[in-house]
Design an enzyme around this catalytic site. Sequence first.
Site, PDB file in Angstrom:
ATOM      1  N   GLU A   1      -4.030   3.889   6.390  1.00  0.00           N
ATOM      2  CA  GLU A   1      -3.995   3.629   4.950  1.00  0.00           C
ATOM      3  C   GLU A   1      -4.737   4.784   4.258  1.00  0.00           C
ATOM      4  O   GLU A   1      -4.307   5.268   3.215  1.00  0.00           O
ATOM      5  CB  GLU A   1      -4.675   2.291   4.631  1.00  0.00           C
ATOM      6  CG  GLU A   1      -4.672   1.991   3.134  1.00  0.00           C
ATOM      7  CD  GLU A   1      -5.107   0.564   2.808  1.00  0.00           C
ATOM      8  OE1 GLU A   1      -4.771  -0.380   3.558  1.00  0.00           O
ATOM      9  OE2 GLU A   1      -5.807   0.404   1.792  1.00  0.00           O
TER      10      GLU A   1
ATOM     11  N   SER B   1     -10.191   0.244   3.887  1.00  0.00           N
ATOM     12  CA  SER B   1      -9.496   0.010   5.163  1.00  0.00           C
ATOM     13  C   SER B   1      -8.941   1.324   5.698  1.00  0.00           C
ATOM     14  O   SER B   1      -8.300   2.070   4.964  1.00  0.00           O
ATOM     15  CB  SER B   1      -8.332  -0.962   4.962  1.00  0.00           C
ATOM     16  OG  SER B   1      -8.819  -2.201   4.507  1.00  0.00           O
TER      17      SER B   1
ATOM     18  N   ARG C   1       0.815  -1.233   0.000  1.00  0.00           N
ATOM     19  CA  ARG C   1       0.000   0.000   0.000  1.00  0.00           C
ATOM     20  C   ARG C   1       0.841   1.273   0.000  1.00  0.00           C
ATOM     21  O   ARG C   1       0.452   2.271   0.601  1.00  0.00           O
ATOM     22  CB  ARG C   1      -0.983   0.022   1.175  1.00  0.00           C
ATOM     23  CG  ARG C   1      -1.978  -1.089   1.198  1.00  0.00           C
ATOM     24  CD  ARG C   1      -2.970  -1.086   0.046  1.00  0.00           C
ATOM     25  NE  ARG C   1      -3.733  -2.304   0.059  1.00  0.00           N
ATOM     26  CZ  ARG C   1      -3.355  -3.404  -0.595  1.00  0.00           C
ATOM     27  NH1 ARG C   1      -2.276  -3.416  -1.346  1.00  0.00           N
ATOM     28  NH2 ARG C   1      -4.077  -4.497  -0.518  1.00  0.00           N
TER      29      ARG C   1
HETATM   30  C1  LIG Z   1     -15.363   0.206  -0.320  1.00  0.00           C
HETATM   31  C2  LIG Z   1     -13.885   0.353  -0.590  1.00  0.00           C
HETATM   32  C3  LIG Z   1     -13.093  -0.776  -0.640  1.00  0.00           C
HETATM   33  C4  LIG Z   1     -11.712  -0.677  -0.884  1.00  0.00           C
HETATM   34  N1  LIG Z   1     -10.959  -1.809  -0.926  1.00  0.00           N
HETATM   35  C5  LIG Z   1      -9.643  -1.717  -1.179  1.00  0.00           C
HETATM   36  C6  LIG Z   1      -8.825  -2.890  -1.256  1.00  0.00           C
HETATM   37  O1  LIG Z   1      -9.274  -4.003  -1.093  1.00  0.00           O
HETATM   38  N2  LIG Z   1      -7.497  -2.741  -1.535  1.00  0.00           N
HETATM   39  C7  LIG Z   1      -6.947  -1.530  -1.742  1.00  0.00           C
HETATM   40  O2  LIG Z   1      -5.741  -1.471  -2.015  1.00  0.00           O
HETATM   41  N3  LIG Z   1      -7.684  -0.403  -1.660  1.00  0.00           N
HETATM   42  C8  LIG Z   1      -9.012  -0.463  -1.389  1.00  0.00           C
HETATM   43  N4  LIG Z   1      -9.753   0.678  -1.302  1.00  0.00           N
HETATM   44  C9  LIG Z   1      -9.113   1.981  -1.460  1.00  0.00           C
HETATM   45  C10 LIG Z   1      -9.147   2.544  -2.885  1.00  0.00           C
HETATM   46  O3  LIG Z   1      -9.979   1.776  -3.710  1.00  0.00           O
HETATM   47  C11 LIG Z   1      -7.738   2.597  -3.509  1.00  0.00           C
HETATM   48  O4  LIG Z   1      -6.783   3.177  -2.662  1.00  0.00           O
HETATM   49  C12 LIG Z   1      -7.781   3.369  -4.822  1.00  0.00           C
HETATM   50  O5  LIG Z   1      -6.636   3.055  -5.543  1.00  0.00           O
HETATM   51  C13 LIG Z   1      -7.852   4.878  -4.608  1.00  0.00           C
HETATM   52  O6  LIG Z   1      -7.922   5.520  -5.870  1.00  0.00           O
HETATM   53  P1  LIG Z   1      -8.430   7.022  -5.959  1.00  0.00           P
HETATM   54  O7  LIG Z   1      -8.340   7.446  -7.380  1.00  0.00           O
HETATM   55  O8  LIG Z   1      -9.761   7.167  -5.341  1.00  0.00           O
HETATM   56  O9  LIG Z   1      -7.292   7.799  -5.140  1.00  0.00           O
HETATM   57  P2  LIG Z   1      -7.456   8.917  -4.015  1.00  0.00           P
HETATM   58  O10 LIG Z   1      -8.161   8.340  -2.852  1.00  0.00           O
HETATM   59  O11 LIG Z   1      -8.021  10.158  -4.601  1.00  0.00           O
HETATM   60  O12 LIG Z   1      -5.923   9.162  -3.647  1.00  0.00           O
HETATM   61  C14 LIG Z   1      -5.190   8.172  -2.964  1.00  0.00           C
HETATM   62  C15 LIG Z   1      -3.715   8.573  -2.944  1.00  0.00           C
HETATM   63  O13 LIG Z   1      -3.207   8.524  -4.262  1.00  0.00           O
HETATM   64  C16 LIG Z   1      -2.534   9.721  -4.608  1.00  0.00           C
HETATM   65  N5  LIG Z   1      -2.776   9.942  -6.051  1.00  0.00           N
HETATM   66  C17 LIG Z   1      -3.969   9.917  -6.683  1.00  0.00           C
HETATM   67  N6  LIG Z   1      -3.807  10.119  -7.995  1.00  0.00           N
HETATM   68  C18 LIG Z   1      -2.471  10.286  -8.212  1.00  0.00           C
HETATM   69  C19 LIG Z   1      -1.678  10.540  -9.375  1.00  0.00           C
HETATM   70  N7  LIG Z   1      -2.239  10.672 -10.594  1.00  0.00           N
HETATM   71  N8  LIG Z   1      -0.342  10.650  -9.221  1.00  0.00           N
HETATM   72  C20 LIG Z   1       0.232  10.527  -8.003  1.00  0.00           C
HETATM   73  N9  LIG Z   1      -0.465  10.290  -6.863  1.00  0.00           N
HETATM   74  C21 LIG Z   1      -1.814  10.167  -6.965  1.00  0.00           C
HETATM   75  C22 LIG Z   1      -3.178  10.787  -3.723  1.00  0.00           C
HETATM   76  O14 LIG Z   1      -2.287  11.852  -3.479  1.00  0.00           O
HETATM   77  C23 LIG Z   1      -3.461   9.995  -2.446  1.00  0.00           C
HETATM   78  O15 LIG Z   1      -2.306   9.960  -1.634  1.00  0.00           O
HETATM   79  C24 LIG Z   1     -11.143   0.599  -1.070  1.00  0.00           C
HETATM   80  C25 LIG Z   1     -11.950   1.747  -1.024  1.00  0.00           C
HETATM   81  C26 LIG Z   1     -13.308   1.644  -0.799  1.00  0.00           C
HETATM   82  C27 LIG Z   1     -14.149   2.886  -0.750  1.00  0.00           C
END
Ligand SMILES: Cc1cc2nc3c(=O)[nH]c(=O)nc-3n(C[C@H](O)[C@H](O)[C@H](O)COP(=O)(O)OP(=O)(O)OC[C@H]3O[C@@H](n4cnc5c(N)ncnc54)[C@H](O)[C@@H]3O)c2cc1C
Length: 258
Positions: free
Chosen positions: A254, A184, A142
């Site tokens: 996380e 998480s 992560r």
């Molecule tokens: C119901 C639910 C279940 C989930 N289950 C899991 C799971 O099983 N496993 C798991 O790993 N995650 C899980 N997640 C978390 C989530 O799905 C992931 O972390 C996902 O990759 C986040 O993507 P996002 O675009 O929403 O990023 P954001 O939440 O908007 O950002 C997350 C991080 O990424 C950085 N970031 C975003 N875009 C960029 C970019 N273009 N360049 C550089 N940095 C960037 C941001 O600065 C921030 O630090 C879950 C979330 C939910 C709501």
Amino acid sequence: MYFKTIDFSKFSSIKVGTPIEVLMLQREDEIPKDRVIIGHANNLLVSPTPPPLMMLSKDFSFLELEDDFLTVGCATPTGKLLSFAKKNDLAGFEFVSKLPGSIGGMVAMNAGVKSYEIFNILDAIKIDGIWIAKDEIEYGYRFAKLGGVATEVRFRVQKGFSKKLLDELVNLRSNQPKTASAGSAFKNPEGDYAGRLIEAVGLKGVSKGAMQWSEVHANFLVNHGGGTFEEASFLLDLAKERVFNEFGIKLVEEVQVL
Ligand SMILES: Cc1cc2nc3c(=O)[nH]c(=O)nc-3n(C[C@H](O)[C@H](O)[C@H](O)COP(=O)(O)OP(=O)(O)OC[C@H]3O[C@@H](n4cnc5c(N)ncnc54)[C@H](O)[C@@H]3O)c2cc1C
């Protein structure tokens, strides 16, 4: 580039936050150094006073398949990547189902399920305009040290989308809370589970206002509607304090708090 007002109480998956001006990046823009990049806010807890934020516009939402390489723009939703892989019979993307977010967020978090992680299958990432090979990037459970804004990700692809694996992974998620959350809240400490520890210190089901440590899965901080940043922070701090006092383990978020 242009500004867009994003109401994080609606946009973020945990439904916490206020309306904030976010700078939207377009293809031709130079990437500012003084702003924090966000994806689709599925792993964010945004305070009423976050640092200046920026986001990739739809210009960065695309999928291009050429020979053995798939190039994906970092604003592409994970759901689009999954359906593309299914349609084109590509192997290795099955775990992306049920991982809400953008490809940029996925690589920044090295998101994954069990042993399936995005870094296992990617080849290179374009960061601040320069392609960087995976081996030159530090990454782990992560986390990935991107050191800039990811705009495109390249995968070397093979044929063979597995419907069986997809079904197995979807089943695995059936025990997750359906209530609004950011997934998480804490990373699992080495050799243990954050959810087990939160439950062991008696916090499973405990609420503050509309926020609650889920009764379904103790490591999910859920919002029953109208929950605030202060309530969420209170519960995160409480869990860290109790787990440290009882087990000497420092839980690490996380969820990215901004
Ligand atoms: C119901 C639910 C279940 C989930 N289950 C899991 C799971 O099983 N496993 C798991 O790993 N995650 C899980 N997640 C978390 C989530 O799905 C992931 O972390 C996902 O990759 C986040 O993507 P996002 O675009 O929403 O990023 P954001 O939440 O908007 O950002 C997350 C991080 O990424 C950085 N970031 C975003 N875009 C960029 C970019 N273009 N360049 C550089 N940095 C960037 C941001 O600065 C921030 O630090 C879950 C979330 C939910 C709501």
